[in-house]
Scaffold this active site. Structure first.
Site, mmCIF file in Angstrom:
data_model
loop_
_atom_site.group_PDB
_atom_site.id
_atom_site.type_symbol
_atom_site.label_atom_id
_atom_site.label_comp_id
_atom_site.label_asym_id
_atom_site.label_seq_id
_atom_site.Cartn_x
_atom_site.Cartn_y
_atom_site.Cartn_z
ATOM 1 N N SER A 145 -1.082 -6.701 -4.181
ATOM 2 C CA SER A 145 -1.266 -6.539 -2.742
ATOM 3 C C SER A 145 -2.749 -6.529 -2.386
ATOM 4 O O SER A 145 -3.454 -7.495 -2.650
ATOM 5 C CB SER A 145 -0.552 -5.270 -2.273
ATOM 6 O OG SER A 145 -0.518 -5.188 -0.882
ATOM 7 N N ASP A 304 -3.289 -9.891 4.045
ATOM 8 C CA ASP A 304 -3.747 -9.474 2.726
ATOM 9 C C ASP A 304 -3.400 -10.553 1.698
ATOM 10 O O ASP A 304 -2.767 -11.559 2.047
ATOM 11 C CB ASP A 304 -3.154 -8.108 2.368
ATOM 12 C CG ASP A 304 -1.662 -8.131 2.142
ATOM 13 O OD1 ASP A 304 -1.005 -9.062 2.653
ATOM 14 O OD2 ASP A 304 -1.146 -7.221 1.476
#
Length: 468
Positions: A145, A304
């Site tokens: 992530s 992201d």
């Protein structure tokens, strides 16, 4: 605590481990603290799967810990009788992500479970789509992530396309922990897997179906057609997976004035322009806001690295400032927009519901309790992993929106922008109006003067307080 020196020596002596791994371990031979850190415990496998620093050792992300996790998953799938359904695999732009994805695929194939691996990096929401589209029993996503570049991770998804939950998370974890000898884990070669039909590369055929589904979420295409030429957008994928799909969606639904931050456009596991690639951090927007001022942009969007989080700044044309929206602000705005557009079309069913998670702002309840076509749309709090027959799915524990996360949520902000006033006032509070002024305010005081609404509740500047 495990006997870390013993396990360290076993890795050096066992022919199962490759020479590059052994050379990395030989380089730390005189550093007991480093050896301890790498071998005193197994890298924890929990509800989010694996996440750790890349390197050699049982407490690191490497091909051996990835194989072990996949073997545990394969064992559990077999016990569930789902080995005939297959597993979809995606990966992001991080270091070793392609290699870890291939190792996972080969372990599955060696266990007789077909692996569908994307040809190159893809966003997390597309993996969720692929799991359902291909009828898989599970999915694997190689990503950490928004963590720093030295990290990578391994996330498991179940057949509904969501990250696995009880009892499956506990079942898989138990199977992984039961594997004590890494050399017993099965693997095979790509050639053999192709020969046996247990490995398949996937790509554009899934991309096209995924993008079509994303575009199908548009609730007012006429507004986009009418206003898109007047909207200027800055987008940054923060060196991750969102670049191609997000730009494709924006282009295909009609937005022409889209500028990508050039320094952050291409995938790069070093994330050289940020200390860590988190669209919740102001630092991640520095280059985007610079370009926004040059282009006099209306919106600045950032995803992201695995493109399941979306950060947003919106220009306040009264002050010229760019105002950041938190996840709670974003979700409330999107919820209000979807409801209002469905209201205008008469598409809110008699039993329509808004489903939210337990960490979602209570402002969503206020939005949901509005009267739509003479009916009250009821708010419900539960785990948003059900069927798609409910009205919308705000999910705000992170910056995200369940009905359109990450790259697929980008276009929803653009749709909202087309339908609202040309200023951040469309969501900024005022006693006279705006989403917060209209619905009643939910905020935490942070050293600012609070105004009062007619009902006596406080309202605030979005740049100075947080929605609760």
């Amino acid at each position: 605590m495990k006997d870390y020196m013993k396990i360290y020596q076993e890795w050096l002596d066992n022919p199962y481990f490759d020479e590059a791994t052994k050379n990395e371990l030989r380089a730390i031979a005189g550093d007991e603290n480093e050896i301890k850190e790498r071998f005193y415990m197994d890298l924890e496998f929990g509800t989010a799967g694996l996440r750790g620093i890349i390197g050699a050792g049982i407490n690191r992300m490497n091909i051996y810990t990835v194989r072990r996790a996949t073997q545990g998953l394969a064992n559990y799938i077999k016990k569930q009788g789902g080995e005939h359904k297959g597993v979809a695999i995606a990966f992001d732009s991080r270091h070793m992500s392609p290699e870890f994805a291939m190792e996972a695929a080969m372990t599955l194939a060696a266990n007789g479970i077909k692996a569908y691996k994307f040809e190159s990096l893809r966003p997390t929401p597309e993996l969720s789509f692929a799991v359902r589209e291909l009828g898989c029993i599970a999915g694997i996503n190689i990503t950490a992530s928004h963590n720093p570049p030295e990290y990578n991770g391994y996330k498991v998804y179940w057949e509904d396309g969501a990250q696995f939950t009880p009892p499956h998370d506990k079942g898989v974890t138990a199977e992984v922990l039961a594997i004590e000898d890494l050399s017993t884990v099965k693997t095979t070669t790509e050639a053999e897997a192709l020969k046996t039909g247990t490995f398949q590369i996937i790509g554009s055929e899934i991309d096209d179906k995924y993008i079509a589904q994303v575009k199908a979420q548009v609730v007012n295409q006429d507004a986009i057609n009418h206003m898109q030429k007047n909207i200027t957008i800055i987008y940054t994928p923060l060196h991750g997976t969102g670049n191609i799909p997000a730009r494709r969606v924006m282009r295909e639904i009609g937005f022409e004035n889209v500028y990508v931050v050039p320094e952050q456009e291409l995938p790069d596991g070093n994330f050289p322009t940020v200390s860590y690639p988190n669209p919740e951090a102001a630092e991640a927007f520095e280059l985007g806001l610079k370009l926004a001022k040059e282009k006099d942009a209306d919106l600045v969007l950032a995803t992201d690295p695995d493109a399941d989080r979306l950060g947003v700044y919106v220009k306040d044309t009264k002050s010229g400032e760019y105002i950041p929206l938190t996840g709670n602000m974003s979700g409330a705005l999107l919820c209000d927009y979807v409801l209002s557009q469905k209201q205008a079309k008469g598409e809110i069913p008699e039993d329509g519901q808004v489903v939210k998670s337990i960490v979602t702002t209570n402002l969503v309840d206020a939005v949901a309790k509005q009267e739509f076509f003479g009916r009250t749309v009821k708010g419900r709090t539960l785990n948003p992993r059900g069927n798609n027959d409910v009205l919308t799915y705000p999910r705000l524990n992170e910056i995200g929106f369940f009905a359109g996360e990450g790259d697929s949520a980008c276009f929803k902000y653009l749709s909202v922008r087309n339908m609202r006033a040309p200023s951040a006032e469309f969501i900024r509070e005022t006693p006279e109006g705006g989403l917060y002024g209209r619905e009643g305010i939910f905020c935490k005081k942070e050293g600012i003067r609070l105004a009062q609404t007619e009902s006596g509740e406080s309202c605030f500047s979005l740049s100075s307080a947080q929605v609760t």
